[in-house]
Design a protein around this motif. Structure first.
Motif, PDB file in Angstrom:
ATOM      1  N   GLY A 146       0.828  -1.196   0.000  1.00  0.00           N
ATOM      2  CA  GLY A 146       0.000   0.000   0.000  1.00  0.00           C
ATOM      3  C   GLY A 146       0.860   1.242   0.000  1.00  0.00           C
ATOM      4  O   GLY A 146       2.078   1.186   0.196  1.00  0.00           O
ATOM      5  N   SER A 147       0.229   2.383  -0.211  1.00  0.00           N
ATOM      6  CA  SER A 147       0.969   3.640  -0.204  1.00  0.00           C
ATOM      7  C   SER A 147       0.055   4.788   0.204  1.00  0.00           C
ATOM      8  O   SER A 147      -1.166   4.732   0.035  1.00  0.00           O
ATOM      9  CB  SER A 147       1.574   3.931  -1.581  1.00  0.00           C
ATOM     10  OG  SER A 147       0.550   4.159  -2.532  1.00  0.00           O
ATOM     11  N   ILE A 148       0.679   5.820   0.752  1.00  0.00           N
ATOM     12  CA  ILE A 148      -0.014   7.051   1.123  1.00  0.00           C
ATOM     13  C   ILE A 148       0.672   8.209   0.412  1.00  0.00           C
ATOM     14  O   ILE A 148       1.894   8.360   0.487  1.00  0.00           O
ATOM     15  CB  ILE A 148       0.028   7.272   2.645  1.00  0.00           C
ATOM     16  CG1 ILE A 148      -0.787   6.190   3.358  1.00  0.00           C
ATOM     17  CG2 ILE A 148      -0.499   8.657   3.007  1.00  0.00           C
ATOM     18  CD1 ILE A 148      -0.681   6.246   4.867  1.00  0.00           C
ATOM     19  N   THR A 149      -0.118   9.002  -0.277  1.00  0.00           N
ATOM     20  CA  THR A 149       0.412  10.179  -0.966  1.00  0.00           C
ATOM     21  C   THR A 149      -0.319  11.429  -0.460  1.00  0.00           C
ATOM     22  O   THR A 149      -1.423  11.351   0.076  1.00  0.00           O
ATOM     23  CB  THR A 149       0.231  10.071  -2.492  1.00  0.00           C
ATOM     24  OG1 THR A 149      -1.151   9.812  -2.783  1.00  0.00           O
ATOM     25  CG2 THR A 149       1.082   8.946  -3.056  1.00  0.00           C
ATOM     26  N   ILE A 150       0.321  12.572  -0.629  1.00  0.00           N
ATOM     27  CA  ILE A 150      -0.276  13.839  -0.242  1.00  0.00           C
ATOM     28  C   ILE A 150      -1.129  14.369  -1.399  1.00  0.00           C
ATOM     29  O   ILE A 150      -0.703  14.337  -2.558  1.00  0.00           O
ATOM     30  CB  ILE A 150       0.816  14.879   0.092  1.00  0.00           C
ATOM     31  CG1 ILE A 150       1.709  14.364   1.230  1.00  0.00           C
ATOM     32  CG2 ILE A 150       0.185  16.213   0.476  1.00  0.00           C
ATOM     33  CD1 ILE A 150       1.033  14.268   2.559  1.00  0.00           C
ATOM     34  N   THR A 151      -2.333  14.819  -1.093  1.00  0.00           N
ATOM     35  CA  THR A 151      -3.202  15.390  -2.122  1.00  0.00           C
ATOM     36  C   THR A 151      -2.719  16.792  -2.507  1.00  0.00           C
ATOM     37  O   THR A 151      -1.850  17.367  -1.848  1.00  0.00           O
ATOM     38  CB  THR A 151      -4.645  15.490  -1.617  1.00  0.00           C
ATOM     39  OG1 THR A 151      -4.683  16.407  -0.510  1.00  0.00           O
ATOM     40  CG2 THR A 151      -5.163  14.122  -1.171  1.00  0.00           C
ATOM     41  N   ALA A 152      -3.319  17.343  -3.547  1.00  0.00           N
ATOM     42  CA  ALA A 152      -2.973  18.717  -3.951  1.00  0.00           C
ATOM     43  C   ALA A 152      -3.279  19.692  -2.820  1.00  0.00           C
ATOM     44  O   ALA A 152      -2.485  20.595  -2.530  1.00  0.00           O
ATOM     45  CB  ALA A 152      -3.739  19.090  -5.221  1.00  0.00           C
ATOM     46  N   PHE A 153      -4.432  19.505  -2.164  1.00  0.00           N
ATOM     47  CA  PHE A 153      -4.757  20.357  -1.020  1.00  0.00           C
ATOM     48  C   PHE A 153      -3.761  20.135   0.108  1.00  0.00           C
ATOM     49  O   PHE A 153      -3.321  21.081   0.776  1.00  0.00           O
ATOM     50  CB  PHE A 153      -6.177  20.068  -0.523  1.00  0.00           C
ATOM     51  CG  PHE A 153      -6.514  20.738   0.776  1.00  0.00           C
ATOM     52  CD1 PHE A 153      -6.614  22.119   0.863  1.00  0.00           C
ATOM     53  CD2 PHE A 153      -6.722  19.989   1.932  1.00  0.00           C
ATOM     54  CE1 PHE A 153      -6.916  22.750   2.066  1.00  0.00           C
ATOM     55  CE2 PHE A 153      -7.019  20.604   3.136  1.00  0.00           C
ATOM     56  CZ  PHE A 153      -7.122  21.992   3.203  1.00  0.00           C
ATOM     57  N   GLY A 154      -3.375  18.879   0.335  1.00  0.00           N
ATOM     58  CA  GLY A 154      -2.414  18.564   1.380  1.00  0.00           C
ATOM     59  C   GLY A 154      -1.066  19.226   1.161  1.00  0.00           C
ATOM     60  O   GLY A 154      -0.407  19.654   2.113  1.00  0.00           O
ATOM     61  N   GLU A 155      -0.651  19.338  -0.109  1.00  0.00           N
ATOM     62  CA  GLU A 155       0.624  19.994  -0.408  1.00  0.00           C
ATOM     63  C   GLU A 155       0.571  21.478  -0.039  1.00  0.00           C
ATOM     64  O   GLU A 155       1.522  22.018   0.541  1.00  0.00           O
ATOM     65  CB  GLU A 155       0.956  19.828  -1.893  1.00  0.00           C
ATOM     66  CG  GLU A 155       1.368  18.403  -2.277  1.00  0.00           C
ATOM     67  CD  GLU A 155       1.877  18.313  -3.698  1.00  0.00           C
ATOM     68  OE1 GLU A 155       2.322  19.351  -4.232  1.00  0.00           O
ATOM     69  OE2 GLU A 155       1.829  17.214  -4.272  1.00  0.00           O
ATOM     70  N   LEU A 156      -0.524  22.138  -0.371  1.00  0.00           N
ATOM     71  CA  LEU A 156      -0.662  23.557  -0.021  1.00  0.00           C
ATOM     72  C   LEU A 156      -0.750  23.733   1.484  1.00  0.00           C
ATOM     73  O   LEU A 156      -0.152  24.659   2.061  1.00  0.00           O
ATOM     74  CB  LEU A 156      -1.900  24.143  -0.695  1.00  0.00           C
ATOM     75  CG  LEU A 156      -1.867  24.236  -2.220  1.00  0.00           C
ATOM     76  CD1 LEU A 156      -3.188  24.791  -2.738  1.00  0.00           C
ATOM     77  CD2 LEU A 156      -0.703  25.097  -2.694  1.00  0.00           C
ATOM     78  N   PHE A 157      -1.471  22.839   2.135  1.00  0.00           N
ATOM     79  CA  PHE A 157      -1.603  22.875   3.582  1.00  0.00           C
ATOM     80  C   PHE A 157      -0.238  22.740   4.237  1.00  0.00           C
ATOM     81  O   PHE A 157       0.100  23.462   5.188  1.00  0.00           O
ATOM     82  CB  PHE A 157      -2.544  21.747   4.025  1.00  0.00           C
ATOM     83  CG  PHE A 157      -2.828  21.707   5.506  1.00  0.00           C
ATOM     84  CD1 PHE A 157      -3.714  22.592   6.087  1.00  0.00           C
ATOM     85  CD2 PHE A 157      -2.217  20.742   6.303  1.00  0.00           C
ATOM     86  CE1 PHE A 157      -3.986  22.538   7.451  1.00  0.00           C
ATOM     87  CE2 PHE A 157      -2.471  20.686   7.662  1.00  0.00           C
ATOM     88  CZ  PHE A 157      -3.372  21.586   8.237  1.00  0.00           C
ATOM     89  N   ALA A 158       0.577  21.799   3.723  1.00  0.00           N
ATOM     90  CA  ALA A 158       1.914  21.584   4.267  1.00  0.00           C
ATOM     91  C   ALA A 158       2.778  22.839   4.132  1.00  0.00           C
ATOM     92  O   ALA A 158       3.539  23.194   5.031  1.00  0.00           O
ATOM     93  CB  ALA A 158       2.582  20.404   3.581  1.00  0.00           C
ATOM     94  N   LYS A 159       2.659  23.526   3.005  1.00  0.00           N
ATOM     95  CA  LYS A 159       3.447  24.751   2.791  1.00  0.00           C
ATOM     96  C   LYS A 159       3.073  25.834   3.796  1.00  0.00           C
ATOM     97  O   LYS A 159       3.910  26.672   4.153  1.00  0.00           O
ATOM     98  CB  LYS A 159       3.226  25.274   1.365  1.00  0.00           C
ATOM     99  CG  LYS A 159       3.842  24.401   0.275  1.00  0.00           C
ATOM    100  CD  LYS A 159       3.550  24.985  -1.093  1.00  0.00           C
ATOM    101  CE  LYS A 159       4.136  24.090  -2.192  1.00  0.00           C
ATOM    102  NZ  LYS A 159       3.809  24.631  -3.549  1.00  0.00           N
ATOM    103  N   ALA A 160       1.829  25.804   4.254  1.00  0.00           N
ATOM    104  CA  ALA A 160       1.349  26.843   5.166  1.00  0.00           C
ATOM    105  C   ALA A 160       1.619  26.537   6.619  1.00  0.00           C
ATOM    106  O   ALA A 160       1.804  27.464   7.422  1.00  0.00           O
ATOM    107  CB  ALA A 160      -0.157  27.063   4.957  1.00  0.00           C
ATOM    108  N   VAL A 161       1.646  25.260   7.008  1.00  0.00           N
ATOM    109  CA  VAL A 161       1.717  24.922   8.440  1.00  0.00           C
ATOM    110  C   VAL A 161       3.020  24.260   8.857  1.00  0.00           C
ATOM    111  O   VAL A 161       3.265  24.085  10.061  1.00  0.00           O
ATOM    112  CB  VAL A 161       0.526  24.022   8.857  1.00  0.00           C
ATOM    113  CG1 VAL A 161      -0.801  24.662   8.493  1.00  0.00           C
ATOM    114  CG2 VAL A 161       0.633  22.627   8.245  1.00  0.00           C
ATOM    115  N   LEU A 162       3.858  23.881   7.896  1.00  0.00           N
ATOM    116  CA  LEU A 162       5.130  23.242   8.235  1.00  0.00           C
ATOM    117  C   LEU A 162       6.284  24.114   7.764  1.00  0.00           C
ATOM    118  O   LEU A 162       6.213  24.778   6.738  1.00  0.00           O
ATOM    119  CB  LEU A 162       5.233  21.859   7.581  1.00  0.00           C
ATOM    120  CG  LEU A 162       4.193  20.817   8.022  1.00  0.00           C
ATOM    121  CD1 LEU A 162       4.376  19.539   7.232  1.00  0.00           C
ATOM    122  CD2 LEU A 162       4.299  20.535   9.518  1.00  0.00           C
ATOM    123  N   ASN A 163       7.378  24.089   8.519  1.00  0.00           N
ATOM    124  CA  ASN A 163       8.564  24.848   8.114  1.00  0.00           C
ATOM    125  C   ASN A 163       9.304  24.137   6.993  1.00  0.00           C
ATOM    126  O   ASN A 163       9.355  22.936   6.956  1.00  0.00           O
ATOM    127  CB  ASN A 163       9.505  25.016   9.324  1.00  0.00           C
ATOM    128  CG  ASN A 163       8.933  25.975  10.350  1.00  0.00           C
ATOM    129  OD1 ASN A 163       8.280  26.945   9.978  1.00  0.00           O
ATOM    130  ND2 ASN A 163       9.165  25.705  11.613  1.00  0.00           N
TER     131      ASN A 163
END
Length: 252
Positions: free
Chosen positions: A235-252
């Motif tokens: 199995g695998s887990i990937t980040i969605t398009a929304f998740g990528e933007l979210f990561a840019k906003a909340v993670l350093n």
């Protein structure tokens, strides 16, 4: 609300003083006023610990210092206020305080606030500390792709009914063998941050090496009356398009 009021008259804490210091003076009074407006009553009535509030304000000030002066933007006060409002419910966890500080600062950064919506704060408020740490691991340790595996056991014959013989496991970048936190996977999936599937999986030498390690480790400890009925599932887990933007906003 008049965002030009001096919050030091209401919250004379070191954190607010830092927030209003030279490093963030372009935004300091506006943000300080918002901090006062959102947190005054929860602090007054002991709902929020002042130590935790100070930490959030200090972390926010630190993140603001990293924004180039030309990129500081106070026009999205609604987004900033939304992030502060939602932060009230998560101040007891340091990881979440940092993520909210990042989101507040991102909302004041013209390089990021164009893609931030109120949903970002809502989503962040719905994460537990464990959810947040797992999301951070997917982004920063697994680099947006986390591969996992588990064993199933067919009940009578192959390709018929089966049950899961083991939990799902993955391997971190430093080689730790860890159980997949299914509870966090469910939460992150429901919020649209990640996509989890075992119906298809990535290919490539590095990925296949990881799958092989997981399979061999699980088969070492698995017990079954008939090992011919055991099968390894990928199995695998990937980040969605929304998740990528979210990561840019909340993670350093």
């Amino acid at each position: 609300m008049n965002v030009n009021i001096d919050p030091n008259k209401f919250l004379p804490t070191e954190a607010i003083n830092n927030l209003l210091g030279p490093s963030s003076k372009a935004l300091g009074h506006s943000l300080g006023a918002l901090f006062y407006f959102i947190f005054q009553k929860p602090i007054k009535y002991g709902i929020i610990k002042e130590k935790e509030f100070d930490d959030l304000a200090s972390k926010t000030s630190k993140e603001l210092e990293q924004i180039p002066p030309e990129d500081k933007d106070s026009s999205k006060s609604g987004l900033i206020m939304k992030a502060m409002e939602e932060a009230q419910y998560q101040l007891n966890e340091e990881d979440l305080r940092q993520m909210f500080a990042n989101l507040i600062a991102s909302s004041a950064n013209r390089q990021k606030n164009s893609f931030i919506t109120p949903r970002f704060a809502t989503v962040l408020s719905q994460l537990s500390a464990d959810d947040a740490r797992f999301f951070k691991l997917i982004v920063q340790d697994a680099h947006y792709l986390l591969t996992y595996g588990y064993l199933i056991e067919y009940i009578e014959e192959k390709f018929g009914p089966y049950h899961n013989l083991t939990d799902k496991f993955f391997i971190t970048s430093n080689g730790n063998f860890m159980r997949l936190p299914q509870e966090s996977v469910d939460v992150l999936s429901s919020l649209g941050l990640i996509k989890d599937t075992d119906l298809s999986y990535p290919d490539g030498e590095d990925v296949n090496n990881i799958y092989t390690k997981i399979e061999s480790t699980l088969k070492t400890y698995a017990t079954s009356k008939n090992k011919e009925l055991i099968e390894f599932k990928k199995g695998s887990i990937t980040i969605t398009a929304f998740g990528e933007l979210f990561a840019k906003a909340v993670l350093n």
